[in-house]
Write a protein that holds these residues in place. Sequence first.
Motif, PDB file in Angstrom:
ATOM      1  N   LEU A 162     -46.350 -39.497  25.872  1.00 36.43           N
ATOM      2  CA  LEU A 162     -46.761 -40.984  25.834  1.00 36.43           C
ATOM      3  C   LEU A 162     -45.408 -41.842  26.423  1.00 36.43           C
ATOM      4  O   LEU A 162     -45.527 -42.422  26.702  1.00 36.43           O
ATOM      5  CB  LEU A 162     -46.862 -41.262  24.580  1.00 36.43           C
ATOM      6  CG  LEU A 162     -48.457 -40.170  23.860  1.00 36.43           C
ATOM      7  CD1 LEU A 162     -48.466 -40.251  22.765  1.00 36.43           C
ATOM      8  CD2 LEU A 162     -49.695 -41.614  24.824  1.00 36.43           C
ATOM      9  N   LEU A 163     -44.075 -41.295  25.305  1.00 39.46           N
ATOM     10  CA  LEU A 163     -42.993 -42.110  25.984  1.00 39.46           C
ATOM     11  C   LEU A 163     -43.099 -42.372  27.506  1.00 39.46           C
ATOM     12  O   LEU A 163     -42.135 -40.808  28.274  1.00 39.46           O
ATOM     13  CB  LEU A 163     -41.616 -41.027  25.312  1.00 39.46           C
ATOM     14  CG  LEU A 163     -41.953 -41.162  23.931  1.00 39.46           C
ATOM     15  CD1 LEU A 163     -40.835 -39.909  23.445  1.00 39.46           C
ATOM     16  CD2 LEU A 163     -41.153 -42.469  23.393  1.00 39.46           C
ATOM     17  N   PRO A 164     -42.482 -43.485  28.062  1.00 41.53           N
ATOM     18  CA  PRO A 164     -41.957 -43.664  29.555  1.00 41.53           C
ATOM     19  C   PRO A 164     -41.291 -43.646  29.753  1.00 41.53           C
ATOM     20  O   PRO A 164     -40.351 -43.761  31.020  1.00 41.53           O
ATOM     21  CB  PRO A 164     -43.117 -45.274  29.421  1.00 41.53           C
ATOM     22  CG  PRO A 164     -43.124 -45.620  27.985  1.00 41.53           C
ATOM     23  CD  PRO A 164     -42.758 -44.376  27.564  1.00 41.53           C
ATOM     24  N   MET A 165     -40.280 -44.147  28.928  1.00 44.07           N
ATOM     25  CA  MET A 165     -38.466 -44.069  29.003  1.00 44.07           C
ATOM     26  C   MET A 165     -37.940 -42.489  29.103  1.00 44.07           C
ATOM     27  O   MET A 165     -38.997 -41.936  28.763  1.00 44.07           O
ATOM     28  CB  MET A 165     -38.361 -45.438  27.995  1.00 44.07           C
ATOM     29  CG  MET A 165     -37.526 -44.613  26.936  1.00 44.07           C
ATOM     30  SD  MET A 165     -39.378 -43.883  25.296  1.00 44.07           S
ATOM     31  CE  MET A 165     -39.740 -45.862  25.941  1.00 44.07           C
ATOM     32  N   PRO A 166     -36.789 -42.486  29.221  1.00 39.55           N
ATOM     33  CA  PRO A 166     -35.937 -41.519  29.277  1.00 39.55           C
ATOM     34  C   PRO A 166     -36.065 -40.957  27.946  1.00 39.55           C
ATOM     35  O   PRO A 166     -35.974 -41.765  27.147  1.00 39.55           O
ATOM     36  CB  PRO A 166     -34.761 -41.981  29.924  1.00 39.55           C
ATOM     37  CG  PRO A 166     -35.010 -42.886  30.658  1.00 39.55           C
ATOM     38  CD  PRO A 166     -35.790 -43.406  29.808  1.00 39.55           C
ATOM     39  N   LYS A 167     -35.854 -39.757  27.692  1.00 34.33           N
ATOM     40  CA  LYS A 167     -35.793 -38.326  26.939  1.00 34.33           C
ATOM     41  C   LYS A 167     -34.948 -37.650  26.347  1.00 34.33           C
ATOM     42  O   LYS A 167     -34.990 -37.071  27.084  1.00 34.33           O
ATOM     43  CB  LYS A 167     -37.096 -38.716  25.466  1.00 34.33           C
ATOM     44  CG  LYS A 167     -37.938 -37.924  27.463  1.00 34.33           C
ATOM     45  CD  LYS A 167     -39.096 -37.917  26.459  1.00 34.33           C
ATOM     46  CE  LYS A 167     -40.609 -37.816  27.663  1.00 34.33           C
ATOM     47  NZ  LYS A 167     -40.240 -38.300  28.809  1.00 34.33           N
ATOM     48  N   ARG A 168     -34.172 -37.539  24.986  1.00 30.14           N
ATOM     49  CA  ARG A 168     -33.454 -36.381  24.946  1.00 30.14           C
ATOM     50  C   ARG A 168     -33.311 -35.701  23.837  1.00 30.14           C
ATOM     51  O   ARG A 168     -34.696 -36.368  22.794  1.00 30.14           O
ATOM     52  CB  ARG A 168     -32.069 -36.851  25.338  1.00 30.14           C
ATOM     53  CG  ARG A 168     -31.424 -37.053  26.049  1.00 30.14           C
ATOM     54  CD  ARG A 168     -29.569 -37.996  26.522  1.00 30.14           C
ATOM     55  NE  ARG A 168     -29.341 -38.745  25.950  1.00 30.14           N
ATOM     56  CZ  ARG A 168     -27.964 -39.524  25.738  1.00 30.14           C
ATOM     57  NH1 ARG A 168     -27.274 -38.498  25.996  1.00 30.14           N
ATOM     58  NH2 ARG A 168     -28.379 -40.721  25.343  1.00 30.14           N
ATOM     59  N   ALA A 169     -32.902 -34.866  23.070  1.00 32.94           N
ATOM     60  CA  ALA A 169     -33.590 -33.994  21.872  1.00 32.94           C
ATOM     61  C   ALA A 169     -32.405 -33.988  21.218  1.00 32.94           C
ATOM     62  O   ALA A 169     -30.916 -33.240  22.073  1.00 32.94           O
ATOM     63  CB  ALA A 169     -34.407 -33.125  22.208  1.00 32.94           C
ATOM     64  N   LEU A 170     -31.957 -33.590  20.250  1.00 35.30           N
ATOM     65  CA  LEU A 170     -30.945 -33.304  19.221  1.00 35.30           C
ATOM     66  C   LEU A 170     -32.162 -32.306  18.560  1.00 35.30           C
ATOM     67  O   LEU A 170     -33.142 -32.445  18.055  1.00 35.30           O
ATOM     68  CB  LEU A 170     -31.085 -34.355  18.064  1.00 35.30           C
ATOM     69  CG  LEU A 170     -30.237 -35.278  18.642  1.00 35.30           C
ATOM     70  CD1 LEU A 170     -29.987 -37.049  17.214  1.00 35.30           C
ATOM     71  CD2 LEU A 170     -28.755 -34.845  18.986  1.00 35.30           C
ATOM     72  N   VAL A 171     -31.639 -31.095  18.434  1.00 31.73           N
ATOM     73  CA  VAL A 171     -32.236 -29.918  17.204  1.00 31.73           C
ATOM     74  C   VAL A 171     -31.234 -29.770  15.703  1.00 31.73           C
ATOM     75  O   VAL A 171     -30.408 -29.775  15.954  1.00 31.73           O
ATOM     76  CB  VAL A 171     -32.210 -28.300  17.587  1.00 31.73           C
ATOM     77  CG1 VAL A 171     -33.018 -27.244  17.413  1.00 31.73           C
ATOM     78  CG2 VAL A 171     -32.968 -28.893  19.578  1.00 31.73           C
ATOM     79  N   VAL A 172     -32.169 -29.833  15.095  1.00 33.14           N
ATOM     80  CA  VAL A 172     -32.089 -29.478  13.959  1.00 33.14           C
ATOM     81  C   VAL A 172     -32.343 -28.314  13.105  1.00 33.14           C
ATOM     82  O   VAL A 172     -33.214 -27.975  13.239  1.00 33.14           O
ATOM     83  CB  VAL A 172     -31.876 -31.060  13.022  1.00 33.14           C
ATOM     84  CG1 VAL A 172     -31.534 -30.471  12.251  1.00 33.14           C
ATOM     85  CG2 VAL A 172     -31.694 -31.755  13.357  1.00 33.14           C
ATOM     86  N   THR A 173     -30.832 -27.710  12.721  1.00 33.10           N
ATOM     87  CA  THR A 173     -31.268 -25.646  12.289  1.00 33.10           C
ATOM     88  C   THR A 173     -30.717 -25.984  11.099  1.00 33.10           C
ATOM     89  O   THR A 173     -29.179 -26.738  10.404  1.00 33.10           O
ATOM     90  CB  THR A 173     -30.835 -25.052  12.917  1.00 33.10           C
ATOM     91  OG1 THR A 173     -31.534 -23.541  12.400  1.00 33.10           O
ATOM     92  CG2 THR A 173     -29.432 -25.026  13.571  1.00 33.10           C
ATOM     93  N   THR A 174     -30.837 -24.880  10.328  1.00 27.83           N
ATOM     94  CA  THR A 174     -30.064 -24.551   9.127  1.00 27.83           C
ATOM     95  C   THR A 174     -29.028 -22.953   9.671  1.00 27.83           C
ATOM     96  O   THR A 174     -29.084 -23.076  10.534  1.00 27.83           O
ATOM     97  CB  THR A 174     -30.523 -24.407   7.841  1.00 27.83           C
ATOM     98  OG1 THR A 174     -31.437 -23.534   7.731  1.00 27.83           O
ATOM     99  CG2 THR A 174     -30.399 -25.258   7.194  1.00 27.83           C
TER     100      THR A 174
END
Length: 279
Positions: A162-174
């Motif tokens: 659904l997001l039309p703009m550029p997107k990047r991700a952060l992945v959170v872990t322990t």
Amino acid sequence: MSSSCSGNCGSCSSAGSCSEKKEEANLLKGVREAILVLSGKGGVGKSTVAASVAVELAKSGKKVGLLDVDFHGPSQPTLFGIQYLRLEEGQKGFLPVEVAGVKLISVGLVLDDPDHAVIWRGPAKNGALKQLLEETEWGELDYLVLDFPPGTGDEALSGCQLLPMPKRALVVTTPQEVALADCRKCVDFCAKLEVPIIGIIENMSGFVCPDCGSRHELFGSGGGALLAKKANAPLLAQIPMDPAFLRRCDDGELPAGLENSPAVRAELDKVVNAITAAK
């Protein structure tokens, strides 16, 4: 909401006026980039990280929105102490609640009772996500931070689509393997959907005793680095456990907690720098 019109839709006198209506309805057009905060595992502090990143981005001078996509356990209103507020509607759509310089939207702010369970199947969740994204008056934003529920299910997939703009991700872990096993699936999810990973955030990375200063690795060590190697992405931060900060979060005072936790804030600054440095 209809996404297409031939110019003879009945509500418009001409193709030109219909085009104007479509332009007015595109409330996401002012959002420059989306930052997806993901984790394959629940309980890793992902919502706290998402809120903290949004607050620190705003403090750096950026225009920031925060969308709480965890419909079954919306934590953002609690972290900011606004769980009893309710969203208002403007001329074009929902008006975000502005807190600590961040424009916040959460399904927790539309429920009659914050303790009511949200019992929705996939189509209902997808429809709600579409509505909150497309019918909110976001205005001009440098970043829209999205706090997704754990896993790689409906919400994460629909959000990417659904997001039309550029997107990047952060992945959170322990650090421990039980979290890493699920977070590796998030790395694979991003690869398959062609969402670049900014980096890995290792949360709950050790505990420093406030009395004696000794550091204790309560959940092991080195897990974030292993996941970063798997993802071919940098390990951006190792956020320690700070009981005082966590208490402020429980009290709905996350921004104040950040101000009084230099160890946590120093690690988050590395994340903010990585987000804003990328061209």
